[in-house]
Design a protein around this motif. Structure first.
Motif, mmCIF file in Angstrom:
data_model
loop_
_atom_site.group_PDB
_atom_site.id
_atom_site.type_symbol
_atom_site.label_atom_id
_atom_site.label_comp_id
_atom_site.label_asym_id
_atom_site.label_seq_id
_atom_site.Cartn_x
_atom_site.Cartn_y
_atom_site.Cartn_z
ATOM 1 N N LEU A 1 0.736 -1.200 -0.170
ATOM 2 C CA LEU A 1 0.012 -0.020 0.031
ATOM 3 C C LEU A 1 0.812 1.242 -0.027
ATOM 4 C CD1 LEU A 1 -3.135 -0.683 2.379
ATOM 5 C CD2 LEU A 1 -3.133 0.118 -0.054
ATOM 6 N N MET B 1 2.079 1.721 -3.315
ATOM 7 C CA MET B 1 1.096 2.074 -4.250
ATOM 8 C C MET B 1 0.911 3.685 -4.042
ATOM 9 S SD MET B 1 -2.668 1.035 -3.951
ATOM 10 C CE MET B 1 -2.934 2.526 -2.634
ATOM 11 N N LEU B 2 0.622 4.153 -2.767
ATOM 12 C CA LEU B 2 0.373 5.517 -2.444
ATOM 13 C C LEU B 2 1.557 6.386 -3.088
ATOM 14 C CD1 LEU B 2 -0.879 5.402 0.943
ATOM 15 C CD2 LEU B 2 -2.220 5.844 -0.910
ATOM 16 N N ALA C 1 1.232 6.596 -6.865
ATOM 17 C CA ALA C 1 0.183 7.230 -7.361
ATOM 18 C C ALA C 1 0.660 8.997 -7.260
ATOM 19 C CB ALA C 1 -1.243 7.100 -6.275
ATOM 20 N N ALA D 1 -1.735 4.224 7.447
ATOM 21 C CA ALA D 1 -2.348 3.741 6.047
ATOM 22 C C ALA D 1 -2.200 2.512 5.939
ATOM 23 C CB ALA D 1 -1.383 4.542 4.905
ATOM 24 N N PRO E 1 -3.775 -1.005 6.830
ATOM 25 C CA PRO E 1 -4.859 -1.503 7.748
ATOM 26 C C PRO E 1 -4.356 -2.862 8.200
ATOM 27 C CG PRO E 1 -5.343 -1.631 5.515
ATOM 28 C CD PRO E 1 -4.151 -0.598 5.633
ATOM 29 N N VAL F 1 -8.251 5.853 -1.082
ATOM 30 C CA VAL F 1 -7.326 5.037 -1.920
ATOM 31 C C VAL F 1 -6.880 3.706 -1.344
ATOM 32 C CG1 VAL F 1 -5.148 5.040 -3.084
ATOM 33 C CG2 VAL F 1 -6.541 7.168 -3.004
ATOM 34 N N VAL F 2 -6.799 3.639 -0.005
ATOM 35 C CA VAL F 2 -6.221 2.550 0.545
ATOM 36 C C VAL F 2 -7.373 1.634 0.563
ATOM 37 C CG1 VAL F 2 -5.881 1.476 3.001
ATOM 38 C CG2 VAL F 2 -4.677 3.737 2.174
ATOM 39 N N ALA G 1 -7.965 0.110 -3.036
ATOM 40 C CA ALA G 1 -6.661 -0.496 -3.473
ATOM 41 C C ALA G 1 -6.991 -2.188 -2.675
ATOM 42 C CB ALA G 1 -5.227 -0.039 -2.859
ATOM 43 N N ASN G 2 -7.557 -2.029 -1.445
ATOM 44 C CA ASN G 2 -7.523 -3.336 -0.833
ATOM 45 C C ASN G 2 -8.838 -4.111 -1.457
ATOM 46 O OD1 ASN G 2 -5.883 -3.705 1.157
ATOM 47 N ND2 ASN G 2 -6.810 -2.309 2.761
ATOM 48 N N LYS H 1 -8.196 -5.977 -4.880
ATOM 49 C CA LYS H 1 -7.494 -7.332 -4.872
ATOM 50 C C LYS H 1 -8.560 -8.432 -4.563
ATOM 51 C CE LYS H 1 -4.345 -5.791 -1.965
ATOM 52 N NZ LYS H 1 -3.212 -5.685 -0.832
ATOM 53 N N TRP I 1 -4.073 6.939 -9.002
ATOM 54 C CA TRP I 1 -3.870 5.574 -8.499
ATOM 55 C C TRP I 1 -4.238 4.458 -9.589
ATOM 56 C CZ3 TRP I 1 -7.975 2.078 -8.479
ATOM 57 C CH2 TRP I 1 -7.626 0.764 -8.085
#
Lengths: 440, 210, 76
Positions: A133, A136-137, A140, A355, A357, C17-18, C21-22, C25, C49
Motif C-alpha cells: 500500500l 502504491m500511494l 500514485a 495507512a 490496515p 485510495v487505501v 486498493a484493498n 484485490k 492510483w
C-alpha cells in the motif's frame, strides 16, 4: 543467495554512510532505551527494545563487514541475511517502529535507531518486501506529478466552488483562492482534501497574504518507504512548481513527515539550497499572531485544550514553541501533556502506519501510552499539527474511550477569528447570495 | 624482571596493534559518504554539539537516565574508571615519580571502576532485557576491561602486580578493535551527529530561536 | 453493473485510495467497483492510483453536494 536478499544487501551497502556506520557501531547494548519506545511501554517485550531492533540489522551488517563476525559469527551474534530474516526485518521496520526518534534522544550514546530502521525500509522497498500500500500511494503521487493535466481542471473547478464558500464564510467577496498563480509570494501546499485548504485560506485572506495554492499535496509516501528516489520524485513536483511560479516561500500544511522531510532532508536529496524558504503553516500562524495581524478572541475557545507534539514536527523538525505561542493567543485554557516537547510520546500513527490496515491492532495498542497521557490532562480538545497524528488520536480516543475532539491548529485559529458567518445574524443574511450580503 | 619486561613489551605491541586496527577502521568509515547539510539552519550546530557532550550527558537530561539513574551512574563510573585506567597504563613507566597520594587516588577511581564493571556483568546476566540483548562478545568485553581495571588498581599500590596489569591490558587492547569495546570510539562520533542534529534544528534549545 | 459498492464518504485521504486498493484485490479481473466519497482529494488521487496501479477508472463524477461517485475496473 536469492535475488531478493542480494538486492537488499546492495541497498544496505548504498545506505551505509558515516552516520549509519556510527549508529551500527556505537550501541553498548545497555538497554536504557527500552521505555523510550511506545511499543515497549504498551507491551514490554525484548522485541520492542530499540537496541534489539538495531541488533536485528547489525546481525546482517556484521556478517558482511566485521572481521571477527566472519570467523566466529556466534560470538558476535552475526547472521547472514536470508529471505526469512529479511522478511522479519521488513515487518519490524514498517510495523513496530514509527521512526519517532524518541529512542535516539534517550540513548546515552546517541545511537540513531530510526536511521537504521529507515535503511531497513529502503532495503525492503528495493527487494519488494515493503507494504504494498505504501508503494502504491507513493507511485500514485509520482503519477500525479508526471501529468497533472488529468486532474488540474477538476481541481481548479473545485477550488472555484471552495472560493465561493470562503467568501460566504468570511463575508468578503474579495476573498480569493488562486491556484498556481505566478508571482505570488507564498505557495501553500495542502494535503488532499479541503479541510487543509479552507482554514489556511481564511487566515491568508484575513492577513491579506500574497498567496497561491499548489495543485499537489504535501504528503510524501516515498519518505515512509525509506526510498530516496521515490521521495525525490514526489518532492520534485512541489520544488518545480515553486520555482516555476517564482514564489519566495513554500508553506506546508500541518503535516509532520511532509515538514520534516521537505524542510530538512529534501535540500540534501537534491544537493541544493532551494531559492525559496520552507516553512510549516504552524510557523506562519506564529508569525501572524506575534505580528498582531490576526484579530483573535480567545474566549471563542473556552474548552480545556492540550497539544500533541508530532514527532516529525517537534523532535525531528524543531517546531516546538511556535504552536504553543499560537495556542496561548487563541485559547484561555491550555494544558501541557507530560512529558512534552522533545520528550513527547509518539501517538503510534507515524511512519506511514495509519495507512496500513494490516497493522491496525498493533498500532492502536502502541497508542496506549499517548491515550493515557491525554486522559491525564482532562482536556476536551487535542490539537495536533499532523494529519497522521490526528487520524491516530481519533482512533485511540475511540479505542480507549477518551471522548476528545481532535483538531488542527489552524481550525482553532479560525474559530478564534470569529468570522462573520459564525455569528447568527450574519448566517441568516448569508442564506441568500453572498455577493448581495457583502455589498451591504 | 624478565616477566615484567616481557609483559610490558606485549602491552606495547598490543597498543600498536590496536592503533593500527583502529586506523584501518577509521579509513574504512571515512571512505563512506557524508552528505553536506544544505537545509538552512534554525539553531546553532555548535551549541547542539556542546550540549550533546555536556548537559546532554547529565543524569537528569534524559527520561531514560532519570528512570534508570543507578544503572546510568554505574556506567558513567565504569567509564571514568576506564579513562583513568588507560591514563595510568600509558604513564606506568613514570609511576615512581608520582606522589603516593595521587597513586592511591587513581587506584581508588580505577578500582571502583573495576567493581562497577563486574556489577555491570552481573546485571547483564540477571536483568532479562540485558541478558537477551547480550552476545558472548558483550560479556567478554566487559570482563576484559574490568579485569584490566582491577589489575591496574592493585598494581598502582603494589608494583608486583604490574606484569598482571600489562598482560590484562594486552588482551584488552588486542580485543578492543575487534569486538564490542570499539563502541567507545564511535561514541564520540555518535554524540557529535546527535548534537549537530538537535543544534541545527533547534530541537533542545527551541526557546532560543526567537 | 458493479459487483462491489463502497461507501467512502467521510473518509479523508489517503484512506479512500487505501480502501479501493484493498477492495480491488478481492474482485476478479474485469470486475467493477463502484464507490462514493466526499473527500475532494479523490478527484486527483483515484485517477493517479488507477494509472500507477494499471487499473482503469471507468467513470468519475460529482453528484449531489460534495459527493463524488466513481467506478474502477480491475485490469490486472
Amino acid at each position: 543467495m536469492s535475488a531478493q536478499v542480494d538486492t537488499a544487501l546492495q541497498v544496505l551497502e548504498k545506505q551505509l554512510n558515516r552516520p549509519l556506520v556510527v549508529a551500527l557501531e556505537a550501541c553498548a547494548r545497555c538497554g536504557l532505551c527500552a521505555e523510550a519506545c511506545h511499543y515497549y511501554l504498551a507491551e514490554p517485550s525484548i522485541d520492542h527494545v530499540p537496541a534489539a531492533r538495531g541488533e536485528a540489522l547489525r546481525r546482517a551488517y556484521r556478517a558482511e563487514h566485521d572481521f571477527l563476525s566472519r570467523i566466529f559469527p556466534q560470538w558476535t551474534g552475526a547472521e547472514k541475511l536470508n529471505e526469512e530474516s529479511l522478511a522479519k526485518l521488513a515487518e519490524m521496520a514498517f510495523s513496530q517502529c514509527t521512526l519517532c526518534r524518541r529512542c535516539a534522544f534517550n540513548c546515552p550514546m546517541g545511537v540513531d535507531t530510526p536511521l537504521m530502521m529507515r535503511a531497513v525500509r529502503a532495503m525492503a522497498t528495493a527487494s519488494e518486501t515493503a507494504p504494498e500500500l505504501l508503494v502504491m500511494l507513493a507511485d500514485a503521487a509520482i503519477e500525479k506529478g508526471k501529468d497533472p493535466s488529468f486532474f488540474r481542471d477538476m481541481f481548479v473547478e473545485q477550488m472555484a466552488d471552495l472560493e465561493k464558500e470562503l467568501q460566504t464564510k468570511m463575508g468578503d467577496p474579495a476573498a480569493r483562492i488562486t491556484v498556481e498563480r505566478e508571482g505570488a509570494k507564498i505557495l501553500y501546499v495542502p494535503l488532499a482534501g479541503e479541510h487543509t485548504i479552507m482554514p489556511p485560506a481564511i487566515i491568508f485572506n484575513a492577513v491579506k497574504e500574497d498567496w497561491t495554492l499548489s495543485i499537489f499535496e504535501a504528503a510524501n509516501y516515498g519518505v515512509f518507504l525509506g526510498d530516496v528516489a521515490r521521495a525525490k520524485q514526489i518532492a520534485a513536483r512541489i520544488i518545480d512548481e515553486a520555482k516555476r511560479l517564482g514564489v519566495k516561500e513554500v508553506v506546508l500544511a500541518e503535516c509532520g513527515h511532509a515538514y520534516a522531510s521537505f524542510r530538512w532532508e529534501a535540500p540534501n536529496w537534491f544537493g541544493e539550497t532551494f531559492p525559496f524558504k520552507v516553512t510549516s503553516l504552524i510557523e506562519k500562524l506564529d508569525e501572524y499572531v506575534s505580528e498582531g495581524r490576526l484579530h483573535l478572541d480567545p474566549s471563542a475557545n473556552p474548552e480545556l485544550i492540550t497539544y500533541h507534539d508530532s514527532c516529525n514536527m517537534a523532535r525531528t523538525g524543531g517546531v516546538i514553541e511556535e504552536p504553543r505561542r499560537v495556542l496561548k493567543a487563541i485559547a484561555h485554557n491550555f494544558v501541557e501533556m507530560t512529558p512534552n516537547r522533545h520528550e513527547a510520546y509518539c501517538c503510534g500513527g507515524g511512519g506511514g502506519l495509519v495507512a496500513l490496515p494490516e497493522y491496525t491492532e498493533r498500532r492502536l495498542k502502541a497508542g496506549k501510552p499517548k491515550a493515557d497521557q491525554i486522559r491525564k490532562t482532562r482536556a476536551n480538545i487535542v490539537v495536533a499539527a499532523c494529519e497522521n497524528c490526528r487520524l491516530q488520536i481519533g482512533e485511540i480516543s475511540e479505542q480507549y474511550g477518551l471522548g476528545v475532539e481532535i483538531t488542527a491548529l489552524a481550525d482553532l485559529v479560525v474559530k478564534a477569528m470569529r468570522l462573520p458567518a459564525t455569528r447568527p445574524e450574519v448566517e441568516k443574511l448569508f442564506a441568500g447570495d453572498p455577493a448581495t450580503v457583502s455589498s451591504n | 624482571m624478565a616477566l615484567l619486561s616481557l609483559t610490558q613489551l606485549l602491552a606495547l605491541l598490543a597498543l600498536l596493534f590496536a592503533a593500527a586496527a583502529f586506523a584501518l577502521r577509521w579509513r574504512w568509515a571515512a571512505q563512506r559518504p557524508l552528505a553536506d547539510d544544505r537545509a538552512p539552519m534554525k539553531g546553532s550546530p555548535a551549541r547542539g554539539v556542546l550540549y550533546a557532550f555536556t548537559f546532554g550527558m547529565a543524569p537528569w537530561a534524559k527520561e531514560s537516565t532519570r528512570r534508570h539513574m543507578i544503572a546510568y551512574l554505574r556506567g558513567v563510573g565504569f567509564h571514568i574508571g576506564i579513562f583513568a585506567g588507560l591514563a595510568a597504563l600509558l604513564t606506568s613507566p613514570w609511576w615512581p615519580l608520582v606522589p603516593d597520594s595521587a597513586r592511591w587516588l587513581f587506584a581508588f577511581v580505577i578500582g571502583f571502576g573495576a567493581w562497577l564493571g563486574f556489577v555491570g556483568e552481573i546485571m547483564r546476566q540477571v536483568e532479562h532485557n540485558l541478558r537477551a540483548l547480550s552476545t558472548p562478545d558483550d560479556h567478554a568485553s566487559v570482563l576484559l576491561v574490568s579485569v584490566f581495571l582491577a589489575t591496574a588498581s592493585i598494581a598502582l599500590i603494589n608494583v608486583g602486580w604490574l606484569p598482571a596489569m600489562y598482560l590484562a591490558s594486552a588482551l584488552m587492547l588486542i580485543y578492543a578493535p575487534l569486538g564490542k569495546i570499539r563502541h567507545c570510539v564511535y561514541f564520540f562520533f555518535s554524540r557529535r551527529f546527535f548534537g549537530l542534529f538537535v543544534g541545527r534544528r533547534a530541537v533542545i534549545h527551541s526557546e532560543a530561536t526567537r | 453493473m458493479s459487483s462491489t459498492v463502497l461507501d467512502l464518504k467521510g473518509l479523508m485521504c489517503p484512506l479512500p485510495v487505501v480502501k479501493i486498493a484493498n477492495a480491488i484485490k478481492k474482485v476478479e479481473i474485469g470486475e467493477l467497483i463502484e464507490a462514493t466519497a466526499s473527500d475532494p482529494g479523490v478527484l486527483a488521487d483515484i485517477p493517479a492510483w488507477a494509472r500507477s496501479s494499471g487499473n482503469e477508472l471507468v467513470t468519475m463524477e460529482k453528484v449531489e453536494g460534495k459527493v463524488i461517485r466513481f467506478v474502477v475496473k480491475r485490469i490486472r
